[in-house]
Design an enzyme around this catalytic site. Structure first.
Site, mmCIF file in Angstrom:
data_model
loop_
_atom_site.group_PDB
_atom_site.id
_atom_site.type_symbol
_atom_site.label_atom_id
_atom_site.label_comp_id
_atom_site.label_asym_id
_atom_site.label_seq_id
_atom_site.Cartn_x
_atom_site.Cartn_y
_atom_site.Cartn_z
ATOM 1 C CG ASP A 155 5.922 2.530 6.941
ATOM 2 O OD1 ASP A 155 6.721 3.480 7.069
ATOM 3 O OD2 ASP A 155 5.787 1.904 5.871
ATOM 4 C CE LYS A 188 5.784 4.938 3.648
ATOM 5 N NZ LYS A 188 7.060 4.394 3.124
ATOM 6 C CG ASN A 196 1.981 3.750 4.060
ATOM 7 O OD1 ASN A 196 1.992 3.354 2.896
ATOM 8 N ND2 ASN A 196 2.903 3.390 4.934
ATOM 9 C CG ASP A 209 2.050 -0.638 3.725
ATOM 10 O OD1 ASP A 209 2.108 -1.745 4.302
ATOM 11 O OD2 ASP A 209 2.936 -0.220 2.977
ATOM 12 C CB THR A 267 9.509 5.798 6.006
ATOM 13 O OG1 THR A 267 8.743 4.756 5.399
ATOM 14 C CG2 THR A 267 10.066 6.724 4.930
#
Length: 408
Positions: free
Chosen positions: A135, A137, A140, A157, A178
């Site tokens: 994840d 992105k 984060n 995260d 995401t």
């Protein structure tokens, strides 16, 4: 799992609420003895039934990597009360990646390369530890305290992260992440692993250079189809004419659609855009590096305004639809979710005692059993008495070597 447990007064003070997710809230916590501030993830046990594996995986990942790299958030404490689970992390006060860029006076391609290099070094460390993040992105990627310092960028995260063994048989199949940052193999369900993080870094780099992502489309389905096809362009020219060919090649290499041909994090760190001593850039009229900030900020602000309007319309439509079609059970679940998170937010550290279980066994035991177990009564319903914590592997990483239990 053999463990020692102790119920002790909590030695943190409750701070302000920093944010809220689907199943948890994040609060500020102050350690009474040291005065240090932490970000504390609070998970209501009533919301964990059937989702114990989510926390188990996050703890397994964080035990492997915490304190191992300066650009990865550390899990400092892990404990429980009769109602909630608490995970205490580094408190990052410098803001999110893109907010910090927009607050700068100038932003060049060399600045972008410095950020990408630092993040990729942390990704390589994660991969070397046998972890896939899944994840990555901009949201984060946080700054510890000083957003102008590239060295303070932090990967946060790890809720979707997994421990990955080095063989094809252990490849992951679930669709998660995401959408705009997910690799083609995730959507195709052909099995995925560490290469998905390299793909995400390609999307992040594109975003850092232009202010928008390469697969932006009007709908999520169109976005997914573009990702699977690797359908993106370095357009409009008014943006990308300010970016070097080397940077574009770096992005294109990360966005290799075949995961078997996609380079590793270690290989991407050897790419000329990151490895060259002399930075790559497009010169302005005076021979200096072009300032990317005006175009990047313009694109980012336009997209943010557009998304806010779209999400507002979607939320209104969804609320109207739910009001007419939501079943009584769904209504009850929605109400319970809100109520349980409210309960978690109201619990004050000053009024509670906490339980720590200091495990003598290390990672193999952690992987073979649940870290979190929700106690159930004879009728199969969840029981929220004191027994709920008996199998909770509440790990204080500072004493995970097996020392005597002590207060948190």
């Amino acid at each position: 799992m053999s463990s020692q447990s102790a119920t002790v007064p909590c030695q943190y003070r409750t701070g302000r609420t920093l944010g809220s997710g689907t199943y948890a809230i994040v609060k500020e916590a102050i350690h009474i003895k040291t005065g240090k501030y932490y970000a504390c993830k609070v998970i209501n046990k009533k919301l964990m039934e059937g989702r114990e594996h989510m926390v188990r995986n996050e703890i397994a990942v964080l035990k492997r990597i915490s304190s191992g790299h300066p650009n990865i958030v550390t899990l400092h404490d892990y404990f429980e009360t009769s109602h909630n689970l608490y995970l205490c992390f580094d408190l990052c006060t410098g803001g999110e990646l893109f907010d910090s860029i927009c607050a700068r006076g100038q932003y060049t391609e060399a600045d972008a390369a410095g950020l990408v290099r630092t993040i990729f070094q942390a990704v390589k460390y994660i991969h070397d530890c046998g972890i896939v993040h899944r994840d990555l992105k901009p949201e984060n990627l946080l700054f510890r305290s000083k957003p102008e310092k590239t060295s303070e960028i932090m990967i946060a995260d790890f809720g979707l992260s997994r421990v990955m063994e080095e063989n094809k048989l252990s490849m992951l199949k679930e669709v998660c992440g995401t959408p705009g940052y997910m690799a083609p193999e995730i959507f195709k369900k052909t099995g995925h692993g560490k290469p998905v993080d390299v793909w995400a870094m390609g999307v992040i780099t594109y975003f850092l250079l232009a202010g928008y992502t390469p697969f932006d489309r009007d709908t999520q389905r169109q976005e997914m189809e573009a990702i699977i096809a690797g359908d993106y362009k370095f357009e409009p020219d008014e943006y990308w004419s300010l970016v070097s060919d080397t940077a574009r090649d770096f992005v294109a290499t990360c966005l290799t659609t075949d995961p078997d041909k996609r380079p590793t994090a270690a290989q991407m760190l050897e790419h000329p855009w990151l490895a060259s001593e002399i930075p790559h850039f497009v010169e302005n009229e005076t021979g200096e590096p072009r300032d990317l900030l005006p175009h990047v900020r313009k694109a980012f602000d336009a997209k943010k305004t557009f998304r806010k309007a779209v999400f507002g319309m979607m939320a209104m439509k969804r609320m109207s639809t739910l009001a007419h079609h939501m079943s009584p059970e769904a209504h009850k679940l929605n109400e319970d979710l809100y109520q349980f998170k409210q309960e978690s937010e109201k619990e004050k550290f000053e009024d509670i005692r906490v339980v720590h279980h200091h495990n003598a066994d290390e990672e193999q035991s952690l992987k073979s059993q649940d870290d979190i177990s929700i106690a159930k009564g004879p009728n199969g319903k969840v029981s929220y008495g004191t027994d709920v914590s008996e199998k909770l592997a509440a790990v204080s990483l500072a004493v995970k070597s097996g020392s005597n239990p002590k207060s948190v």
